[in-house]
Design an enzyme around this catalytic site. Structure first.
Site, PDB file in Angstrom:
ATOM      1  N   GLU A 153      -2.921  -4.966  -2.881  1.00 18.26           N
ATOM      2  CA  GLU A 153      -3.324  -5.980  -3.866  1.00 18.26           C
ATOM      3  C   GLU A 153      -3.526  -5.378  -5.239  1.00 18.26           C
ATOM      4  OE1 GLU A 153      -4.720  -4.849  -1.113  1.00 18.26           O
ATOM      5  OE2 GLU A 153      -6.609  -5.886  -0.733  1.00 18.26           O
ATOM      6  N   CYS A 195     -10.917  -2.734  -4.118  1.00 18.19           N
ATOM      7  CA  CYS A 195     -10.058  -3.856  -4.529  1.00 18.19           C
ATOM      8  C   CYS A 195     -10.895  -5.059  -4.947  1.00 18.19           C
ATOM      9  CB  CYS A 195      -9.095  -4.235  -3.412  1.00 18.19           C
ATOM     10  SG  CYS A 195      -7.759  -3.036  -3.218  1.00 18.19           S
ATOM     11  N   CYS A 198      -3.948   0.504  -2.746  1.00 19.54           N
ATOM     12  CA  CYS A 198      -3.850  -0.667  -1.873  1.00 19.54           C
ATOM     13  C   CYS A 198      -2.813  -1.664  -2.414  1.00 19.54           C
ATOM     14  CB  CYS A 198      -5.196  -1.368  -1.769  1.00 19.54           C
ATOM     15  SG  CYS A 198      -6.418  -0.453  -0.819  1.00 19.54           S
ATOM     16  N   CYS A 235     -10.473  -4.252   0.445  1.00 17.91           N
ATOM     17  CA  CYS A 235     -11.514  -3.214   0.534  1.00 17.91           C
ATOM     18  C   CYS A 235     -12.465  -3.353  -0.660  1.00 17.91           C
ATOM     19  CB  CYS A 235     -10.877  -1.825   0.563  1.00 17.91           C
ATOM     20  SG  CYS A 235     -10.267  -1.268  -1.044  1.00 17.91           S
ATOM     21  N   ASN A 278       0.845  -1.190   0.000  1.00 21.94           N
ATOM     22  CA  ASN A 278       0.000   0.000   0.000  1.00 21.94           C
ATOM     23  C   ASN A 278       0.882   1.241   0.000  1.00 21.94           C
ATOM     24  OD1 ASN A 278       0.564  -0.892   2.703  1.00 21.94           O
ATOM     25  ND2 ASN A 278      -1.003   0.479   3.504  1.00 21.94           N
ATOM     26  N   ILE A 279       0.522   2.167  -0.862  1.00 24.18           N
ATOM     27  CA  ILE A 279       1.267   3.411  -1.035  1.00 24.18           C
ATOM     28  C   ILE A 279       0.286   4.547  -0.779  1.00 24.18           C
ATOM     29  CG2 ILE A 279       2.714   4.789  -2.586  1.00 24.18           C
ATOM     30  CD1 ILE A 279       3.878   1.977  -2.032  1.00 24.18           C
TER      31      ILE A 279
HETATM   32  N1  THU Z   1      -5.184  -1.443   2.535  1.00 23.87           N
HETATM   33  C1  THU Z   1      -4.632  -2.285   1.627  1.00 23.87           C
HETATM   34  O1  THU Z   1      -3.566  -2.012   1.067  1.00 23.87           O
HETATM   35  N2  THU Z   1      -5.287  -3.443   1.335  1.00 23.87           N
HETATM   36  C2  THU Z   1      -6.381  -3.882   1.996  1.00 23.87           C
HETATM   37  O2  THU Z   1      -6.847  -4.973   1.708  1.00 23.87           O
HETATM   38  C3  THU Z   1      -7.023  -3.046   3.030  1.00 23.87           C
HETATM   39  C4  THU Z   1      -6.463  -1.675   3.182  1.00 23.87           C
HETATM   40  C5  THU Z   1      -4.442  -0.231   2.904  1.00 23.87           C
HETATM   41  C6  THU Z   1      -4.986   1.058   2.399  1.00 23.87           C
HETATM   42  C7  THU Z   1      -4.420   2.038   3.407  1.00 23.87           C
HETATM   43  O3  THU Z   1      -3.110   2.400   3.010  1.00 23.87           O
HETATM   44  C8  THU Z   1      -4.304   1.242   4.691  1.00 23.87           C
HETATM   45  O4  THU Z   1      -4.399  -0.117   4.309  1.00 23.87           O
HETATM   46  C9  THU Z   1      -5.376   1.576   5.710  1.00 23.87           C
HETATM   47  O5  THU Z   1      -6.633   1.527   5.136  1.00 23.87           O
END
Ligand code: THU
Length: 132
Positions: free
Chosen positions: A55, A91, A53, A88, A42-43
């Protein structure tokens, strides 16, 4: 590559996450049928909405290298949270289009692992078929 190796690779991506706002690091690994793999983390961004995110980062990279859903063996998503990091809503919609619906999606933290797929994660899907 076995499931444990896939999980460990995804954790190397989580360690590279850029998450200064949430401090919630997520890692993902797309394993392809030819043995190649693609990591994603996640960036985040100060505007929050521009955050990507883990994924989505991983699967977009796989697609950028020319891989398509039929080439993908599994997707692994990991976090250090107490609960498994389930994708989420955005995603889930992306994975619905870019993954075969029975492709294993492996969710793991340091304690538990759950194998699911997009049909389980996203019922009543909106897809290209709805566009006629
Ligand atoms: N996030 C993800 O990268 N993948 C997920 O499946 C759930 C949420 C990240 C987005 C954000 O940077 C952090 O988690 C908090 O929501």
């Amino acid at each position: 590559m076995d499931q444990q190796q896939l999980i460990e690779l995804a954790f190397t991506a989580a360690d590279n996450a850029y998450a200064p706002y949430s401090n919630y690091k997520v890692g993902a690994c797309v394993l392809c049928k030819d043995g190649n793999h693609f990591l994603g983390a996640n960036i985040e961004n100060a505007s929050f909405g521009a955050t990507n995110c883990a994924e989505r980062s991983a699967i977009f990279t796989a697609y950028s290298y020319g891989y398509r859903k039929e080439d993908i063996e599994a997707l692994c998503i990991v976090s250090y949270g107490k609960k498994l990091a389930a994708p989420c809503g955005i995603c889930r919609q992306v994975l619905c289009e870019l993954l075969d619906h029975k492709t294993p999606i492996i969710l793991s933290n340091k304690e538990n692992t759950l194998v699911t797929n997009i049909d389980e994660l996203l019922p009543m899907q909106f897809t290209d078929e709805d566009l006629g």
